[in-house]
Design a protein around this motif. Sequence first.
Motif, PDB file in Angstrom:
ATOM      1  N   ARG A 165      -7.354  -1.262  -3.633  1.00 49.12           N
ATOM      2  CA  ARG A 165      -6.143  -0.763  -2.988  1.00 49.12           C
ATOM      3  C   ARG A 165      -6.459   0.625  -2.453  1.00 49.12           C
ATOM      4  O   ARG A 165      -6.940   1.474  -3.189  1.00 49.12           O
ATOM      5  CB  ARG A 165      -4.996  -0.711  -3.976  1.00 49.12           C
ATOM      6  N   CYS A 193      -5.371   4.234  -0.633  1.00 46.87           N
ATOM      7  CA  CYS A 193      -4.252   5.165  -0.553  1.00 46.87           C
ATOM      8  C   CYS A 193      -3.691   5.158   0.862  1.00 46.87           C
ATOM      9  O   CYS A 193      -4.438   5.201   1.838  1.00 46.87           O
ATOM     10  CB  CYS A 193      -4.717   6.563  -0.938  1.00 46.87           C
ATOM     11  N   THR A 246      -7.986   4.709  -6.574  1.00 47.61           N
ATOM     12  CA  THR A 246      -6.603   4.533  -6.996  1.00 47.61           C
ATOM     13  C   THR A 246      -6.558   3.876  -8.359  1.00 47.61           C
ATOM     14  O   THR A 246      -7.499   3.195  -8.760  1.00 47.61           O
ATOM     15  CB  THR A 246      -5.823   3.657  -5.999  1.00 47.61           C
ATOM     16  N   HIS A 247      -5.468   4.089  -9.087  1.00 47.10           N
ATOM     17  CA  HIS A 247      -5.293   3.468 -10.395  1.00 47.10           C
ATOM     18  C   HIS A 247      -3.806   3.227 -10.638  1.00 47.10           C
ATOM     19  O   HIS A 247      -2.951   3.799  -9.969  1.00 47.10           O
ATOM     20  CB  HIS A 247      -5.908   4.329 -11.500  1.00 47.10           C
ATOM     21  N   TRP A 248      -3.515   2.355 -11.598  1.00 47.57           N
ATOM     22  CA  TRP A 248      -2.137   2.040 -11.941  1.00 47.57           C
ATOM     23  C   TRP A 248      -1.485   3.229 -12.637  1.00 47.57           C
ATOM     24  O   TRP A 248      -2.126   3.943 -13.394  1.00 47.57           O
ATOM     25  CB  TRP A 248      -2.073   0.823 -12.842  1.00 47.57           C
ATOM     26  N   LYS A 262       3.499   0.882 -10.033  1.00 43.32           N
ATOM     27  CA  LYS A 262       3.120   1.943  -9.096  1.00 43.32           C
ATOM     28  C   LYS A 262       1.625   2.182  -9.190  1.00 43.32           C
ATOM     29  O   LYS A 262       1.011   1.935 -10.211  1.00 43.32           O
ATOM     30  CB  LYS A 262       3.839   3.248  -9.428  1.00 43.32           C
ATOM     31  N   GLN A 263       1.069   2.688  -8.088  1.00 37.99           N
ATOM     32  CA  GLN A 263      -0.322   3.131  -8.096  1.00 37.99           C
ATOM     33  C   GLN A 263      -0.366   4.581  -7.654  1.00 37.99           C
ATOM     34  O   GLN A 263       0.490   5.039  -6.900  1.00 37.99           O
ATOM     35  CB  GLN A 263      -1.176   2.268  -7.189  1.00 37.99           C
ATOM     36  N   CYS A 316      -3.077   7.729  -6.226  1.00 42.37           N
ATOM     37  CA  CYS A 316      -4.374   8.071  -5.666  1.00 42.37           C
ATOM     38  C   CYS A 316      -4.996   9.176  -6.525  1.00 42.37           C
ATOM     39  O   CYS A 316      -4.346  10.182  -6.816  1.00 42.37           O
ATOM     40  CB  CYS A 316      -4.218   8.540  -4.225  1.00 42.37           C
ATOM     41  N   THR A 359       1.714   8.714  -4.769  1.00 45.42           N
ATOM     42  CA  THR A 359       2.165   7.610  -5.590  1.00 45.42           C
ATOM     43  C   THR A 359       2.979   6.641  -4.753  1.00 45.42           C
ATOM     44  O   THR A 359       3.803   7.078  -3.951  1.00 45.42           O
ATOM     45  CB  THR A 359       3.041   8.119  -6.750  1.00 45.42           C
ATOM     46  N   VAL A 392       3.971  -0.934  -5.736  1.00 40.34           N
ATOM     47  CA  VAL A 392       3.194  -2.104  -5.330  1.00 40.34           C
ATOM     48  C   VAL A 392       4.105  -3.312  -5.281  1.00 40.34           C
ATOM     49  O   VAL A 392       4.893  -3.524  -6.156  1.00 40.34           O
ATOM     50  CB  VAL A 392       2.018  -2.328  -6.302  1.00 40.34           C
TER      51      VAL A 392
END
Length: 135
Positions: free
Chosen positions: A87, A89, A97-99, A123-124, A126, A132, A135
């Motif tokens: 995913r 940004c 990116t991360h959850w 949400k994810q 960056c 933020t 998703v």
Amino acid sequence: MPDEFQDAWVTLRVYESLFDAQLVRAELETCEIDVQVADEFTIGVNWQWRNLLGGVRLQVRGSQWEEADGVLRAEREEQGAPEESPRFCFECGSANTHWFFRRRGAVLTWLVLGFPIFRVASKQVCGDCGYTWRV
């Protein structure tokens, strides 16, 4: 990469279980890559905390990140597994990116009820610019 980040531990992958992270750790150690599982003993003793801590994070030195990522991608291609689509940004275009896990609510419910209630991450975030999105 700046020199001060060459020896810093950076997250390579996030796993659901400690067992999966340790299997990948063993594979990377055979390639002589410095690797650690963040909060390994805390999660090993009390596995419910893994969501509160952001999952089981496999970390490598900043200078070895590309090499470790290449080893894992080669392993994935060798097994014929489909490549995960990263995913990106929407703000800066980064794939870092991360959850997003809302830890405050889990801690408050843990203090009040005696056990944490974790919401599903929707949400994810960056890692580069901090943007933020849902998703």
